[in-house]
Design an enzyme around this catalytic site. Structure first.
Site, mmCIF file in Angstrom:
data_model
loop_
_atom_site.group_PDB
_atom_site.id
_atom_site.type_symbol
_atom_site.label_atom_id
_atom_site.label_comp_id
_atom_site.label_asym_id
_atom_site.label_seq_id
_atom_site.Cartn_x
_atom_site.Cartn_y
_atom_site.Cartn_z
ATOM 1 N N ASP A 40 0.815 -1.034 0.082
ATOM 2 C CA ASP A 40 -0.212 -0.082 -0.128
ATOM 3 C C ASP A 40 0.887 1.259 -0.106
ATOM 4 O OD1 ASP A 40 -2.492 1.581 -0.080
ATOM 5 O OD2 ASP A 40 -2.616 1.247 1.909
ATOM 6 N N GLY A 43 0.001 5.419 -4.387
ATOM 7 C CA GLY A 43 -0.674 6.728 -4.824
ATOM 8 C C GLY A 43 -0.210 7.694 -3.962
ATOM 9 N N ARG A 44 0.050 7.798 -2.646
ATOM 10 C CA ARG A 44 0.491 8.831 -1.856
ATOM 11 C C ARG A 44 2.077 9.065 -2.234
ATOM 12 N NH1 ARG A 44 -1.417 6.058 3.593
ATOM 13 N NH2 ARG A 44 -2.154 4.382 2.047
ATOM 14 N N ARG A 53 -0.740 9.598 -9.715
ATOM 15 C CA ARG A 53 -0.907 8.176 -9.157
ATOM 16 C C ARG A 53 0.003 7.007 -9.869
ATOM 17 N NH1 ARG A 53 -4.012 7.602 -4.696
ATOM 18 N NH2 ARG A 53 -4.301 5.486 -5.566
ATOM 19 N N HIS A 57 2.353 3.429 -9.164
ATOM 20 C CA HIS A 57 2.469 2.090 -9.564
ATOM 21 C C HIS A 57 3.643 1.330 -10.357
ATOM 22 C CE1 HIS A 57 -1.616 2.191 -7.835
ATOM 23 N NE2 HIS A 57 -2.293 3.191 -8.662
ATOM 24 N N SER A 85 -7.273 -5.530 -5.653
ATOM 25 C CA SER A 85 -8.195 -6.340 -4.986
ATOM 26 C C SER A 85 -9.426 -6.218 -5.928
ATOM 27 C CB SER A 85 -8.386 -5.529 -3.720
ATOM 28 O OG SER A 85 -8.968 -4.289 -3.742
ATOM 29 N N THR A 86 -10.493 -7.109 -5.573
ATOM 30 C CA THR A 86 -11.871 -7.146 -5.959
ATOM 31 C C THR A 86 -12.608 -5.594 -5.653
ATOM 32 O OG1 THR A 86 -12.937 -7.822 -4.124
ATOM 33 C CG2 THR A 86 -12.429 -9.588 -5.873
ATOM 34 N N ARG A 91 -11.978 2.158 -8.778
ATOM 35 C CA ARG A 91 -10.971 3.252 -8.721
ATOM 36 C C ARG A 91 -11.196 3.979 -10.517
ATOM 37 N NH1 ARG A 91 -5.441 2.647 -6.033
ATOM 38 N NH2 ARG A 91 -6.075 1.678 -3.990
ATOM 39 N N LEU A 153 11.011 -20.605 -4.406
ATOM 40 C CA LEU A 153 10.060 -19.544 -3.693
ATOM 41 C C LEU A 153 8.786 -19.719 -4.638
ATOM 42 C CD1 LEU A 153 9.646 -16.989 -1.684
ATOM 43 C CD2 LEU A 153 9.860 -15.804 -3.965
HETATM 44 C C1 IPE Z 1 -5.572 -2.865 -0.429
HETATM 45 O O1 IPE Z 1 -5.151 -1.540 -0.630
HETATM 46 C C2 IPE Z 1 -5.381 -3.739 -1.805
HETATM 47 C C3 IPE Z 1 -4.189 -3.756 -2.433
HETATM 48 C C4 IPE Z 1 -3.043 -3.554 -1.909
HETATM 49 C C5 IPE Z 1 -4.075 -4.412 -3.659
HETATM 50 P P1 IPE Z 1 -6.089 -0.502 -0.989
HETATM 51 O O2 IPE Z 1 -5.522 0.850 -0.913
HETATM 52 O O3 IPE Z 1 -7.081 -0.817 -2.121
HETATM 53 O O4 IPE Z 1 -7.079 -0.789 0.384
HETATM 54 P P2 IPE Z 1 -7.954 0.252 1.440
HETATM 55 O O5 IPE Z 1 -8.664 1.152 0.358
HETATM 56 O O6 IPE Z 1 -7.114 1.227 1.934
HETATM 57 O O7 IPE Z 1 -8.640 -0.703 2.269
HETATM 58 C C1 IPE Z 2 -1.545 0.214 -3.538
HETATM 59 O O1 IPE Z 2 -1.183 1.355 -3.328
HETATM 60 C C2 IPE Z 2 -1.791 -0.383 -4.844
HETATM 61 C C3 IPE Z 2 -3.041 -1.035 -5.195
HETATM 62 C C4 IPE Z 2 -3.913 -1.078 -4.474
HETATM 63 C C5 IPE Z 2 -3.216 -1.310 -6.295
HETATM 64 P P1 IPE Z 2 -2.573 2.605 -3.544
HETATM 65 O O2 IPE Z 2 -2.793 2.903 -4.810
HETATM 66 O O3 IPE Z 2 -3.700 1.985 -2.533
HETATM 67 O O4 IPE Z 2 -1.680 3.960 -2.534
HETATM 68 P P2 IPE Z 2 -2.444 4.746 -1.643
HETATM 69 O O5 IPE Z 2 -3.205 4.133 -0.615
HETATM 70 O O6 IPE Z 2 -3.719 5.527 -2.410
HETATM 71 O O7 IPE Z 2 -1.396 5.835 -1.360
HETATM 72 MG MG MG Z 3 -4.227 2.418 -0.571
#
Ligand code: IPE
Ligand code: IPE
Ligand code: MG
Length: 267
Positions: A40, A43-44, A53, A57, A85-86, A91, A153
């Site tokens: 996680d 984006g930040r 954003r 990735h 994730s599902t 997004r 692995l």
């Molecule tokens: C969880 O992160 C899903 C993945 C890392 C693929 P999200 O950023 O989507 O989850 P929430 O919104 O914080 O729960």
């Molecule tokens: C995790 O990073 C990647 C996915 C969920 C695909 P995020 O995209 O959720 O990043 P933040 O949480 O918005 O910073």
């Molecule tokens: Mg996130």
């Protein structure tokens, strides 16, 4: 930190750390067999740098390679990465498309596949197979096939993965087998049920890591991680490298796991 923007991303696989950092020296029974990571903060990471954003990735893929190397060096045999994730279908379309294209270019491209082969990595895909773009589904399926005999692995890539969806699909498939007389209802136990999960042979998660300071599990591995040790790191995913994985492994190794028994009792 050796990544300042996605443009600076190295196209090669990370080798040993130039700093000479080594994985923790731990007795084998203190090394988690299965590490799962909620990656996680992409984006930040990008927003903090004034970047779109999507650049987060791209940068996040490098961390993925880092932890694959770090896991092998630390003696971890199963690594699962939550990539999409599902719920992530909610997004903006442009971001969803970009996540898949980054996965294809940075993980599933032919050269990357060869590297995984060379490292002895077996790739597995956990998640729904029907909704992801065809080019990603095909590449992931081929990679599973191509790496099926590797044993160093097992890397489970969780794409269009959701724990509730996985359990619901498993229940539906099991119900069908009971209906057709292939399974006796009275023989259903946890082991029998687990055979219907996305990757049936996955061992329980020992260590579950989430980055970026969020204290949630976001629908990840409800079956597999019921007894996982949880480690939450504040670092944003693109800033993670194998040393962060090793630190988490050390935290894990210092924990006492009792599984409902008393400390010191044997399993
Ligand atoms: C969880 O992160 C899903 C993945 C890392 C693929 P999200 O950023 O989507 O989850 P929430 O919104 O914080 O729960
Ligand atoms: C995790 O990073 C990647 C996915 C969920 C695909 P995020 O995209 O959720 O990043 P933040 O949480 O918005 O910073
Ligand atoms: Mg996130």
């Amino acid at each position: 930190m050796d990544v300042t923007s996605s443009r600076a991303l190295p196209g090669h696989r990370p080798g040993p750390r130039p700093s000479g950092d080594r994985p923790p020296r731990l007795p084998a029974d203190r090394v988690p067999r299965h590490v799962a990571i909620i990656m996680d903060g992409n984006g930040r990471w990008a927003t903090d740098r004034g970047l779109p954003r999507t650049d987060g990735h791209e940068a996040g893929a490098r961390s993925g390679w880092e932890v694959v190397h770090g896991a092998i060096e630390a003696g971890v045999t199963h690594l699962s990465l939550y990539a999409f994730s599902t719920e992530n279908w909610g997004r903006p379309q442009v971001e969803v498309r970009h996540i898949f294209s980054a996965l294809a270019r940075r993980v599933l491209a032919a050269a990357r596949q060869r590297e995984l082969e060379e490292m002895g990595v077996r790739v597995r895909w956990a998640g729904r197979r029907s909704r992801v773009p065809g080019y990603v589904a095909d590449a992931l399926g081929r990679l599973e096939d191509r790496t099926r005999n590797n044993t160093v692995l097992t890397l489970t890539v969780c794409v269009d993965y959701g724990g509730r969806s996985e359990i619901t699909e498993a229940a539906a498939a099991l119900a069908k087998d009971v209906y057709h007389g292939r399974v006796a209802a009275e023989s259903i136990d946890e082991q029998c049920f687990a055979r219907y999960l996305s990757v049936p042979e996955l061992p329980d998660v020992d260590l579950l890591i989430r980055t970026a300071g969020e204290l949630r599990v976001s629908n990840f591995f409800p079956w597999q991680a019921t007894y996982a040790e949880l480690v939450f790191l504040d670092t944003l995913w693109p800033d993670i490298d194998r040393r962060d994985l090793w630190r988490a492994v050390e935290i894990y190794a210092a924990r006492t796991r009792t599984h409902g028994r008393l400390p010191g009792a044997s399993a």
